[in-house]
Design a protein around this motif. Sequence first.
Motif, PDB file in Angstrom:
ATOM      1  N   SER A 148      -1.325   7.518  -0.212  1.00  0.00           N
ATOM      2  CA  SER A 148      -2.774   7.421  -0.385  1.00  0.00           C
ATOM      3  C   SER A 148      -3.489   7.018   0.901  1.00  0.00           C
ATOM      4  CB  SER A 148      -3.101   6.386  -1.471  1.00  0.00           C
ATOM      5  OG  SER A 148      -2.729   5.073  -1.059  1.00  0.00           O
ATOM      6  N   VAL A 149      -2.748   6.893   2.013  1.00  0.00           N
ATOM      7  CA  VAL A 149      -3.318   6.365   3.251  1.00  0.00           C
ATOM      8  C   VAL A 149      -3.827   7.475   4.170  1.00  0.00           C
ATOM      9  CG1 VAL A 149      -2.731   5.197   5.424  1.00  0.00           C
ATOM     10  CG2 VAL A 149      -2.004   4.215   3.245  1.00  0.00           C
ATOM     11  N   THR A 150      -4.985   7.221   4.767  1.00  0.00           N
ATOM     12  CA  THR A 150      -5.506   8.036   5.857  1.00  0.00           C
ATOM     13  C   THR A 150      -5.814   7.086   7.010  1.00  0.00           C
ATOM     14  OG1 THR A 150      -6.490   9.669   4.371  1.00  0.00           O
ATOM     15  CG2 THR A 150      -7.328   9.604   6.620  1.00  0.00           C
TER      16      THR A 150
ATOM     17  N   SER B  14     -11.287   4.134  -8.881  1.00  0.00           N
ATOM     18  CA  SER B  14     -10.222   3.958  -7.894  1.00  0.00           C
ATOM     19  C   SER B  14     -10.121   2.513  -7.413  1.00  0.00           C
ATOM     20  CB  SER B  14     -10.459   4.873  -6.691  1.00  0.00           C
ATOM     21  OG  SER B  14     -11.660   4.537  -6.026  1.00  0.00           O
TER      22      SER B  14
ATOM     23  N   ILE C 257       0.842  -1.192   0.000  1.00  0.00           N
ATOM     24  CA  ILE C 257       0.000   0.000   0.000  1.00  0.00           C
ATOM     25  C   ILE C 257       0.881   1.247   0.000  1.00  0.00           C
ATOM     26  CG2 ILE C 257      -1.761   1.296   1.254  1.00  0.00           C
ATOM     27  CD1 ILE C 257      -2.585  -1.323   2.592  1.00  0.00           C
TER      28      ILE C 257
ATOM     29  N   VAL D 114       3.390   9.407   6.336  1.00  0.00           N
ATOM     30  CA  VAL D 114       2.463   9.994   5.363  1.00  0.00           C
ATOM     31  C   VAL D 114       2.690  11.500   5.261  1.00  0.00           C
ATOM     32  CG1 VAL D 114       0.047  10.464   4.828  1.00  0.00           C
ATOM     33  CG2 VAL D 114       0.714   8.212   5.682  1.00  0.00           C
TER      34      VAL D 114
ATOM     35  N   HIS E  61     -11.923   7.676  -0.117  1.00  0.00           N
ATOM     36  CA  HIS E  61     -11.394   6.357   0.181  1.00  0.00           C
ATOM     37  C   HIS E  61     -12.462   5.291  -0.002  1.00  0.00           C
ATOM     38  CE1 HIS E  61      -8.903   9.197   2.574  1.00  0.00           C
ATOM     39  NE2 HIS E  61      -7.931   8.434   2.130  1.00  0.00           N
TER      40      HIS E  61
ATOM     41  N   LYS F  21      -7.285   3.560   5.591  1.00  0.00           N
ATOM     42  CA  LYS F  21      -8.161   3.869   4.458  1.00  0.00           C
ATOM     43  C   LYS F  21      -7.344   4.291   3.236  1.00  0.00           C
ATOM     44  CE  LYS F  21     -10.493   6.945   6.849  1.00  0.00           C
ATOM     45  NZ  LYS F  21     -11.524   7.925   7.247  1.00  0.00           N
ATOM     46  N   THR F  22      -7.670   3.680   2.084  1.00  0.00           N
ATOM     47  CA  THR F  22      -7.037   4.038   0.820  1.00  0.00           C
ATOM     48  C   THR F  22      -8.121   4.085  -0.250  1.00  0.00           C
ATOM     49  OG1 THR F  22      -6.606   1.874  -0.206  1.00  0.00           O
ATOM     50  CG2 THR F  22      -5.136   2.539   1.594  1.00  0.00           C
TER      51      THR F  22
ATOM     52  N   SER G 267     -10.022  -0.348   2.116  1.00  0.00           N
ATOM     53  CA  SER G 267      -9.943   0.172   3.487  1.00  0.00           C
ATOM     54  C   SER G 267     -10.302  -0.959   4.448  1.00  0.00           C
ATOM     55  CB  SER G 267     -10.906   1.349   3.680  1.00  0.00           C
ATOM     56  OG  SER G 267     -10.605   2.408   2.787  1.00  0.00           O
TER      57      SER G 267
END
Length: 230
Positions: free
Chosen positions: A84-86, A197, A80, A132, A147, A105-106, A110
């Motif tokens: 793009s990660v949260t 996505s 991953i 990040v 996401h 989450k991506t 997620s």
Amino acid sequence: MVDRLANSEANSKRIGVVEGCFGAAGQPLAIPGRVLIGEGILTKLCRKKPKLRQFFLFNDILVYGNIVIQKKKYNKQHIIPLESVTIDTAPDNGEYDLRNGWLIKTPTKSFTVFAATATEKSEWMNHIGKCVGDLLQKSGKAPVGEHAAVWVPDSEASICMRCQKAKFTAVNRRHHCRKCGFVVCGPCSEKRHLLPSQSSRPVRVCDFCYGMLTAERLKPRRSRTSDIDL
């Protein structure tokens, strides 16, 4: 500290060990500037039930896989990109007595993971958040705004979460809407819609999300000349 480790022999050896544990089926992980920050076993809340997964945090990617032989062999490698990660804290899961969780989450996928202790959770979240933040600062990019939904586990839905009528059985199978993550019956999720996505092909969505997505797509775009007084 990361910059100092980037080209060190110790870092190269650690990454080489991780590559070796995934074997020939895994993708190569050693690239210039990549640093292995840390690793550990986390409980990943999967569709059917929670499962232990081995996670590796690098300064630019998060890697995880199934544990075949602990510390020696892993398979089904997932990579991953951290840009793009949260991450967000997650509530405890009473059904499986899981605590210390957070959401990863991506745009493509997620999911929820749980650490063994609150301290471990804090360390993982702090390190991921810093990586990040550093990546976005260097690239000048903005955080990803949308996401993929976290799928509701099968065990949390005995009936369809949309029609609230259909009971799930061995014959009436559970399905997941790729847009909202709800567990839904077949008749409530017969439609497909393109979510770029997540896939290059249309994916299963529930009737409610299909209606929302279709309405959004058909919404007329405002003309550039609409604000000009004629």
